[in-house]
Each structure stands twice: as C-alpha cells, then as structure tokens.
Design a protein around this motif. Structure first.
Motif, PDB file in Angstrom:
ATOM      1  N   THR B 213     -10.717 -42.589  36.204  1.00 32.09           N
ATOM      2  CA  THR B 213     -11.357 -42.789  34.903  1.00 32.09           C
ATOM      3  C   THR B 213     -12.347 -41.671  34.585  1.00 32.09           C
ATOM      4  O   THR B 213     -12.758 -41.540  33.441  1.00 32.09           O
ATOM      5  CB  THR B 213     -12.085 -44.143  34.867  1.00 32.09           C
ATOM      6  N   PRO B 216     -10.046 -37.698  33.487  1.00 30.94           N
ATOM      7  CA  PRO B 216      -9.331 -37.483  32.217  1.00 30.94           C
ATOM      8  C   PRO B 216     -10.179 -36.914  31.075  1.00 30.94           C
ATOM      9  O   PRO B 216      -9.677 -36.049  30.352  1.00 30.94           O
ATOM     10  CB  PRO B 216      -8.774 -38.873  31.889  1.00 30.94           C
ATOM     11  N   PRO B 217     -11.464 -37.330  30.903  1.00 27.88           N
ATOM     12  CA  PRO B 217     -12.206 -36.696  29.807  1.00 27.88           C
ATOM     13  C   PRO B 217     -12.316 -35.182  29.960  1.00 27.88           C
ATOM     14  O   PRO B 217     -12.224 -34.451  28.975  1.00 27.88           O
ATOM     15  CB  PRO B 217     -13.593 -37.350  29.907  1.00 27.88           C
ATOM     16  N   PHE B 300     -20.938 -44.330  34.923  1.00 28.76           N
ATOM     17  CA  PHE B 300     -20.287 -43.981  33.663  1.00 28.76           C
ATOM     18  C   PHE B 300     -21.215 -44.208  32.478  1.00 28.76           C
ATOM     19  O   PHE B 300     -20.881 -43.868  31.354  1.00 28.76           O
ATOM     20  CB  PHE B 300     -18.997 -44.787  33.477  1.00 28.76           C
ATOM     21  N   VAL B 661      -3.646 -46.014  34.036  1.00 31.20           N
ATOM     22  CA  VAL B 661      -5.091 -46.207  33.851  1.00 31.20           C
ATOM     23  C   VAL B 661      -5.749 -44.865  33.518  1.00 31.20           C
ATOM     24  O   VAL B 661      -6.528 -44.739  32.569  1.00 31.20           O
ATOM     25  CB  VAL B 661      -5.739 -46.821  35.113  1.00 31.20           C
ATOM     26  N   ALA B 662      -5.382 -43.837  34.302  1.00 34.52           N
ATOM     27  CA  ALA B 662      -5.922 -42.498  34.036  1.00 34.52           C
ATOM     28  C   ALA B 662      -5.464 -42.009  32.666  1.00 34.52           C
ATOM     29  O   ALA B 662      -6.240 -41.455  31.878  1.00 34.52           O
ATOM     30  CB  ALA B 662      -5.477 -41.527  35.126  1.00 34.52           C
ATOM     31  N   THR B 665      -7.292 -43.611  29.888  1.00 30.69           N
ATOM     32  CA  THR B 665      -8.630 -43.050  29.756  1.00 30.69           C
ATOM     33  C   THR B 665      -8.577 -41.748  28.971  1.00 30.69           C
ATOM     34  O   THR B 665      -9.441 -41.464  28.139  1.00 30.69           O
ATOM     35  CB  THR B 665      -9.244 -42.771  31.141  1.00 30.69           C
ATOM     36  N   GLY B 668      -8.038 -42.741  25.421  1.00 30.80           N
ATOM     37  CA  GLY B 668      -9.288 -43.291  24.904  1.00 30.80           C
ATOM     38  C   GLY B 668     -10.305 -42.189  24.625  1.00 30.80           C
ATOM     39  O   GLY B 668     -11.015 -42.229  23.615  1.00 30.80           O
ATOM     40  N   SER B 669     -10.360 -41.174  25.492  1.00 28.85           N
ATOM     41  CA  SER B 669     -11.286 -40.063  25.279  1.00 28.85           C
ATOM     42  C   SER B 669     -10.918 -39.302  24.012  1.00 28.85           C
ATOM     43  O   SER B 669     -11.793 -38.822  23.280  1.00 28.85           O
ATOM     44  CB  SER B 669     -11.255 -39.101  26.463  1.00 28.85           C
TER      45      SER B 669
END
Lengths: 221, 827
Positions: B213, B216-217, B300, B661-662, B665, B668-669
């Motif tokens: 998590t 990825p950003p 986070f 999941v990654a 993320t 989502g980012s």
C-alpha cells in the motif's frame, strides 16, 4: 532592478544564522521550545539507558509475565509515552498558534518572489518598488511576507527571526516575521533548488521608525 | 529409508545447477536470499563511498574538492542507493532467506517470482550505477521535487535514470511483498496457528502489507513525472493546471511508510534475537504484534509532516502533528517491552547483543529528535537543515543498520555452519558506535547553527569548520569499523572452523534445519504445537531428518510442500513447485528492455518489449497444472490432501488478491491526484471538459460488468462438468469491448498536453484499457487451456483467478467512467 547591486554588498556584513540566537518573537519562542524539548529528551534518554544497563545488574524477583506486562508495557510503554507526548503536543500546538499571521493593526505587508537564484521583494506600502536579495522591514512590528515562486520550489528562511515557509509555483504562503531591533539579518533559501542553491541567499534590513518612513518615501533605495 | 539416503534423494530433487550456471537458473529461496543480501551490501558499499566523498567535501570550509554539480549527484545517489538499493533489498534478502525456515516449510509461495524480483533489482540497480559511473546520475535530491526535476529545469537524462531505474527496482519490492504475504499466511508448518508464528513473521507480514500500500503512490508519481518529461503532459506545472505539491503528497505518501517499512523488519530482528540473548522468551508477544500493526496504520496518517513548511492550513498541521507524535506510542511500547524482556531474563553480552545495545541508544535518540520535528514550530526551523540529516541517520542507522548487524552475527553460524574465530567484531562495533555518534551528534549542532543540508560547501566565517571536521573525521572511523565487519564476515565464511547446530540455544525452527541449510530446508515438515518448537524438544531436528514429519517421502522428483488454513494452521493442500529455470532472468531482461526503451526514448522498441513480456508471461503460467486429475495425495502422518491446483483458492488466487491490493492503491492514488488537482491546483477549471456521452458510459461499464458475469457463468458450467469455453469467449468479447470503449474515450479527450485535466484522464483511460487487455489475455489463455484439457471440475483453480481480475476491471472501468464523465454532466 538597480537595487540588486547594493544588496549584494549588504550580504557581506553578515549576521549569524543560529536558530538558538533569536532576534525576534517567533524565533525566540521556537528557541525556548527547543531548550525545553532538549531537556526532556536528555532526561528520557538517561532513563531508558539506565533501565537497559540496570537489566544487566539487577535481579528482579520472580514474577509472572502478566505482572511484567503491566509494568513495562501498560505503565511505561503506554502510560509514560502518552503522558509525555500529550504534554508536548499541547505545548507545541499552543506555540504554533502564536506564530500564525493574525490580523493586527500595525502589520506590514511585503511580498517575496523566488527564482533561480534570486529573491525579489515588493512592498504594499510602497507600490511599484522592487528590491532584489534585500528585504526592508520596520523593526518591532509584525511583518507578513507573502511568499511565492516563478520557477521551482524554494523556501524563505531568516533563522534568527522565524521559521521557514516554502515558495511554491502557483501558491502564495504567508509567513509572519518580526525583528526586535534594527539591524541586518541573513536569510537563506532552504529547499534544494539546483546548482546555485548555496549562493541563493538574501538579507533582511530592519529599520527603526524613521528609517522605515524614509524607505517608504523613497529616500533610501 | 535412512536420514542420509533421504537427504541425497531430496537434494537431487531440490538442488540448483552447480557453479555459476546455478545463479541464473536457481529459484531456491536460500540461494536467492544470499544473492539478495550480497548484492544489497555491495550497494551499501557504493552508497557508503558516496557518503565518504560527501564528508570529505564538507570537512573544511570553502572546499574545492568537488563542484556543486558533482556534489548534487553524490547526495542524491547516496540517499537513493541507501533507501532503494540497500535498505529495502536487505529486508527482502533476509526475509527470503529466513521466512520459509522459520515457518517450517521448504520455500516461498512463488519461487520463480523470487528470482524475477531479484533480477529486476539487479538490472534496475545497474541502470543507476551506470548513470553514476558516467557522471549523468540523478541530481535533484532523493525526493526529486518537481518542477526542479521537471522537463523545464532538468532537461538532461539524469532524472529519467531515477524515475525509470527506481520504478524497475520497485517491481522487486512488490513481488517480494506479495510473496511474503502469501507465504506467511498460507505456507507454514502444520499446527502453526497465527498466535504461534515466530515474531519475525508477524513483522514481515505487516511490512509486506505496507509495501503493497505504500509503494504504489510513488510508482504512480514516477510514471506521471516521466510522462511529463517524455511527452509534455503537465501534471506538475502550475500554469497548465498541474501542481508540484501533488508530487510531494504522492512521494511522502510512500516516503513516510517507507521509514517504517525499513524499521519494522529490523524491529522483528530485535524481537527475535533479544530474548535469545537474554535466555528467556519475548515479553508481551501480543502487545508487540498489536503495536506493529498500529505503527503500520499510523504511518500512513503522517506523511504531511514532511511538508509542514509547504503552507498547509493550521488545522491540517495540528492533525498531522498529533498523528506524528502519536506514532511514538507503539514505538515506545516495543522499546519498553524489549527492556522488560531483558529484565525478565539473564542478558549475556555476545556480539549480537552489543549491536542491540547500540540500537537502543541510537534509536532512542533518533526517536526523541523525531518527536521534536513532529512539533510544527520547531520543524519550521529545523526543516532542511543538517539537524534533519542527523535525525534521519539516527533513525535509519539506529533503527536498521545496528539491528541488521546484530542479525548478521546472529544468523551467520546458520548460514555458514561455522564458528567465529577472530574477535574482530567487538573492535568493529566500538569503532562503528563511536564513529556514528561523532558524525551525527555534531551534525545536529551545526544544523541548529544554520547549516542547510545539501550545500556543497560553506564560508570560513560561519564558524562551522571545526564541527564539520569532527563530523567528517568520525565518519571515517565509522567507515573503518564497517569495513572490519566486512572482513570479519569474509573470514568467517571462508576459513572459520565448523560449529555446532543452534549455538545460541534459540527456540525457532530455522535452527532445526542443518547448518548450512540444505536446499529443501527440512527432510520432513514439523508439526508445531508451541511458539518455540525447539525449546523443550531438542530431538526435533533429528526426527525431522528421519522423515517423521509431513511429506517425508520424496516422490516422482516433485518439489513438494504444504499450504495451511490461515488462522489455525490446519493442513489444506499440497504444492508442487516448478524446478530450476531461466525464465525469471529472461523475463527480467525483457522487462529491462521495456524500461530501457523509455529511458533512451526508443519508442519503436516499446511495443516489442511489451509483446515479449506478455509472451514470456504466457509461457510462465502455461508450465503449471496437469492434464489429468490427480486426486487426493498422501501427505504423511495420516494426512490426505488435494493438490492446490484442485482447490478453489490456489496460491495464485491469494497472490492475485494481494497484487490487486497494490494495484487498487495505485488506482486510488490516481483518483486522489485527480481530486487534488481539481480542488487545490491553481489553473482550474480547464478550458474545455470532455463532452459527456451516455452511450460511452453505458457500453463501457456494461461490457466490463458483463464480462465479470460471464466469468461466473463459465465457473458454474465447469462445476457441472460442462465446457466453460462459450462463456469464456463471451467474457473475452465483452472485455475487448471495454478496452475499445476506453480507446474511444482517449481519442475524444481535449489535447492532453494543454491541461492537467485531460492529461489525468488520459492516464486514467490508458490504465483501464491496459487492464482490460490484460484480463482479455487471461480469458483467451483460459480458452486455450480448457481446450487443451488443463481444466476440469477438479482442476479448477485457474478460473477464480481470472474472475478476480475480471471483477477488478469491472470496478475500475465503472469508477473511471464516472470520474471522466461526471464533470461534463455537472458543468
């Protein structure tokens, strides 16, 4: 931009850059904060190191894990940490609140515009006038500096007067600074901004009341 | 069968190819763990050399040893190498080596992925090394703030090396994280319920979830910045609707969790070694697990504390300041639990313990200065000064290097099967400890006196000369100490005498293996009934060697291990691993070709590289599976289990879950970035919006959801012993329709180099299109597999995996279409 050449000369008569030698209310409250935190940190360090060393010396009476957990984890880990941190947080928030640029009758407004590798300053009270690498302010009055950038990210920092705030393209950040006494204070860019980073410095000239009036009238450059 | 015959038979099945050929084809975790660690320490040397150059330059005022340009490459590469090429890979290497041994199994979940991750790391690291050697290394600081690193102010190739090389290396972190998560949850010794797991496994699990998590950003940020540099899409340019602050948010959304991603494995090492050194068990196991999890969540919530000086509103500052101080509580819980453990036992001053003591002092100081800079007013002064440099080195050296050194000396007897002979290590520790504190205590001080980080020199009249000289001198003392460790380890590995098994008297399973451990770890798998299986059962290693555990009978040349139920550790299935193969290194090389084509702007090569990756991936997955039902298998000790390919939830399914999941993320980012630019960036609204289209919205979302439904029907039909092919074909057609819709959307966009709005939608559209094509490829693969007889009502594991990906495409397609059309409808 005739002001540029004179300002370079002024930087030569440099003051100090020390955070712990404050020359204004903002920097002073932060310096006090630092000394308080240092004292607390040293006390905690001594305590923790002492407990580790004592583990090699002291033979604790036999006790169950449940009891040990109560002492070490709930007592010290949770209780002690939370108490210290809550106190510090409250202190820090209160100190931060005082640094905010609040409205006041005698506030002076100036603007700082950063570029690679120069600062240009303008003055609400003297429209149209621009100084390069030298900011004029009145001593003993709060000054709000509106900070921005035309190229990359920079940061406006006069260590003896206040903390720093970034100059970000497209955004304007306002930092409250104040000098107790007239004089020259050194300022720095404090965000890496390319190969001219080290030389990207400026000076703040704090005037007494007459000096400031003279500056606004245009009799000083 | 005698223990020796069993050993020979198992070795024949599990061994890597002999000599250097084995390096390129091994998929064994013991081999790859060692290779990872050796490579990581090579990069530690390179990063250390750069640090020496930096300290040499700063030792005296007005130094002309190097110029500002070279210096900027030094400090950027020092930080980059230490973070991405040393710290994270060291965790990966240590966990790859140790986890299966500690968990009582024979390898990680996806051995070929271990090897692929390793080679991505090597090739990506090589790119950065080449840049360094040719003097074209990244030079914008390790956090790479645009616009300085953007196309206007850094037109050279330096920045591209960073963005592309680091993204390449991060593939290995993501691979390792997926693999650790699945291995820890599913690949344990029978009976090892979650509460009996070795504490290191808990830390590794939490760390892996954080990598999934946290990284990825940054990967998204790197892609956006590279796209801006290569194609002029203005994500970070304020005058075209972008915002340089977006980079800072994405970077620190990664960057702060990163600190704990580095610290938590080290804390796992401490929690493992310290009780052994104190001849007792860990105090507060449950508390420690809980505080590791708490750290993960909290970490986070405090990325903004790296951005306190960017003009965040006071309310935001107060929130993030509170979160940043709060994070010290779970850290405090762990530190006091460790001290309590020392009090509970009888601590002995072996060499690993010395490094743990070094850790205590150093890390506590780093934590205390960390709390200081979490207080906003102080941070406004300390930010970007040498004080911060000092603080972060206390945290990273104290919180990572000392524990790792303790770990090296602790596990070295296991790795080599030898005993330490010379007493070099104690002397080395003294030099490292004194050198470190001399270097960085001084740096706090000079930071308070106003020395900024990253300046290449300073004037004599600043009065900083003496402090910097002490700092530089101490840093060389530290370097000598670290060099001595290296010599000590080399001597140990090459010429020391044989030692006995489990010299420390530890209770965890890695010591139940031979030392050095054989390729298969355990001749038979143990039944675990307590947290420290070796304590109170010293005969366990011999019983395992005699084949008295599970899977004690080598058969059909198969590399076998078991999967278990996540919570209880009840045996569930039998895994057959693939053998030695060069597929991973080839796959990594072709992946490297893809990155190289972008780095060198050889865009004609990019499609070929992508096609190559897809082709190798198909070979990769084709190699598994059977064309006939295998039925239940004897697992020893009376257990009869199915092969995992004949279950609904194969390891590949779990791997996909965590990879998604990654991926989610990342997505989502991207949505966060879109919302951030819209609400915060200057230069909005854009000159024109995408004309909304009900038809596009309907067809895009409808086809993607339709594909997911068709996949479900295919699974139902397979269960009823009918062929799934018609519904798979339907799913494929629908998925291709989704891809086509997003292709159309991209063509309808306003010019993407004109405003960040269109640029963001382009990335969003390309993301969904790529994923639709990927899901389509999987569905096509299933059609061929079904027709070739690889799928039956029993051999069903591949269908739910593709269902997962189809569901994911449906979700991101629907969300992206809404995000793209909503503004058009509203305006």
């Amino acid at each position: 931009m005739a002001a540029g050449s004179t300002s370079i000369l002024l930087i030569g008569c440099s003051g100090d850059l020390s955070i712990v030698d404050p020359a204004g209310p903002a920097a002073r409250s932060i310096a006090t904060l630092w000394w308080v935190m240092l004292a607390g940190a040293v006390a905690i360090l001594v305590m923790v190191t002492g407990l580790v060393v004592a583990a090699f010396r002291v033979r604790q009476p036999v006790a169950g894990d449940a009891r040990r957990e109560k002492i070490w984890i709930i007592g010290l880990g949770l209780g002690f940490s939370m108490t210290v941190l809550a106190a510090l947080l409250a202190y820090g928030l209160a100190a931060g609140e005082r640094l905010m640029p609040r409205a006041a009758p005698d506030v002076v407004r100036v603007a700082a515009e950063a570029r690679q590798w120069e600062w240009r300053f303008t003055y609400d009270d003297r429209p149209g006038h621009v100084t390069a690498n030298l900011l004029h302010i009145p001593a003993g009055r709060p000054v709000d500096v509106a900070i921005t950038s035309v190229d990359v990210v920079h940061s406006f920092w006069v260590p003896r007067l206040a903390g720093k705030l970034d100059a970000i393209p497209g955004h304007v950040n306002v930092l409250r600074i104040e000098a107790d006494l007239p004089g020259t204070y050194r300022g720095l860019t404090a965000e890496y901004n390319g190969e001219g980073y080290r030389g990207h410095v400026f000076a703040v000239q704090a005037h007494d009341a007459e000096g400031w009036a003279a500056f606004l009238e245009g009799s000083t450059p | 069968m005698t223990a020796l015959r069993r050993h020979r038979k198992l070795s024949a099945i599990w061994a890597s190819e002999p000599g250097w050929k084995g390096w390129t084809s091994s998929v064994n975790h013991t081999d790859l763990g060692r290779m990872f660690l050796v490579t990581a320490f090579f990069f530690f040397l390179v990063g250390g050399l750069l640090a020496m150059l930096i300290r040499a330059q700063l030792a005296t005022p007005d130094s002309a040893f190097v110029d500002a340009g070279a210096f900027s490459q030094f400090f950027t590469m020092h930080g980059t190498i230490m973070m991405f090429l040393f710290a994270i890979p060291t965790f990966e290497g240590l966990a790859i080596y140790l986890l299966p041994k500690m968990l009582g199994t024979r390898d990680l979940a996806f051995p070929r992925l271990t090897a692929y991750g390793y080679w991505c790391y090597v090739f990506g690291g090589l790119m950065l090394l080449v840049a360094l050697v040719f003097g074209i290394a990244p030079n914008g600081g390790w956090f790479m703030y645009p616009p300085l690193t953007g196309p206007l102010y850094s037109p050279g190739i330096n920045t591209d090396f960073w963005l592309i090389g680091i993204t390449f290396v991060e593939i290995s972190a993501i691979c390792a994280a997926v693999e650790f998560t699945v291995s820890i949850l599913k690949y344990r010794a029978p009976g090892m319920s979650l509460d009996k797991m070795p504490i290191f496994a808990w830390y590794a699990l939490v760390t892996s979830l954080m990598i999934l998590t946290g990284f990825p950003p940054l990967i998204l940020g790197s892609i956006l910045l590279e796209v801006e540099r290569a194609f002029g899409l203005p994500f970070f340019q304020a005058d075209l609707g972008g915002d340089s602050l977006l980079w800072q948010h994405l970077f620190w959304l990664f960057g702060h969790p990163e600190v704990y991603i580095i610290f938590l494995p080290a804390a796992g090492v401490i929690s493992t070694i310290l009780p052994v050194m104190a001849r007792t068990t860990l105090l507060g196991y449950g508390w420690i697990v809980a505080s590791a999890v708490a750290l993960a969540f909290l970490s986070f919530g405090l990325w903004v504390h790296h951005m306190f000086t960017t003009g965040i509103p006071q309310m935001g500052l107060a929130f993030f300041s509170a979160a940043s101080t709060l994070v010290a509580v779970p850290t405090g819980v762990q530190v006091f639990a460790w001290i309590g453990t020392l009090w509970k036992g009888r601590p002995e001053l072996h060499l690993p313990m010395l490094h743990i003591l070094g850790f205590f002092v150093t890390f506590v100081i780093g934590g205390l200065t960390g709390v200081m800079v979490a207080v906003v007013p102080f941070d406004w002064q300390a930010h970007d000064t040498a004080f911060i440099t000092a603080h972060l080195h206390y945290v990273l050296f104290g919180g990572f290097v000392f524990p790792i050194l303790a770990g090296i000396y602790y596990w070295l007897p296991l790795v080599t099967g030898r005993r330490r002979f010379f007493r070099l290590g104690e002397m080395a520790f003294a030099l490292i400890f004194l050198g470190f504190h001399g270097t960085f205590l001084a740096m706090h001080w000079v930071g308070l006196l106003g020395q900024r980080r990253r300046i290449e020199t300073y004037d004599a009249d600043t009065g900083w000369g003496a402090i910097n000289f002490v700092s530089s001198l101490s840093s060389f003392v530290m370097a000598i100490g670290l060099a001595m460790v290296l010599i000590d380890v080399a001597i140990h590995a090459l010429i020391a005498v044989r030692g006995r098994r489990n010299p420390w008297g530890a209770g965890s399973l890695e010591w139940a293996s031979m030392s050095p451990p054989p390729a298969y770890n355990f001749a038979s798998l143990p039944e675990v009934t307590s947290r420290e299986p070796l304590h109170g059962d010293p005969g366990l290693p011999n019983r395992l060697a005699r084949g008295e555990g599970y899977l004690g009978t080598p058969r059909d040349g198969r590399r076998e291990t078991m999967t278990v139920d996540i919570a209880s550790g009840r045996p569930e299935g039998i895994v057959i691993y693939p053998g030695n193969t060069r597929l991973p290194i080839m796959m990594a090389a072709v992946t490297g070709l893809f990155f190289l084509s972008i780095l060198l702007k050889l865009f004609w090569l990019t499609p070929f590289a992508l096609a190559g990756i897809a082709a190798l991936a198909l070979v990769w997955v084709w190699q598994l599976g059977d064309r006939a039902d295998q039925g239940l298998q004897d697992a020893g000790r009376g257990a009869v289990l199915p092969l995992v390919g004949e279950t609904d939830r194969a390891p590949g399914w779990w791997g996909s879950v965590f990879l998604l999941v990654a991926n989610a993320t990342f997505f989502g980012s991207l949505l966060f970035g879109y919302a951030f630019l819209w609400t915060v960036a200057p230069g909005w609204p854009p000159p024109e919006w995408l004309p909304p289209s009900m038809a596009e919205l309907g067809i895009g979302a409808g086809s993607a959801i339709g594909a997911a439904l068709a996949m479900r029907l295919a699974i139902l039909r397979n269960r009823r012993s009918e062929t799934p092919v018609p519904f798979l074909a339907l799913a494929l057609a629908a998925t291709l329709a989704t891809a086509l819709t997003f292709g159309m959307l991209i063509l309808r966009l306003p010019p993407p180099d004109g405003h960040a709005y269109a640029a963001t939608l382009l990335i969003l559209g390309a993301y969904v299109m790529l994923h639709a094509l990927l899901a389509g490829l999987m569905q096509a693969f299933l059609i061929v597999r079904a027709r070739r007889g690889f799928i039956s009502p029993r051999r069903r594991a591949e269908l739910p995996i593709v269902l997962l990906w189809s569901d994911y495409v449906a979700a991101v397609a629907a969300l992206s279409l809404l995000a793209a059309h909503l503004p058009g409808f509203l305006v």
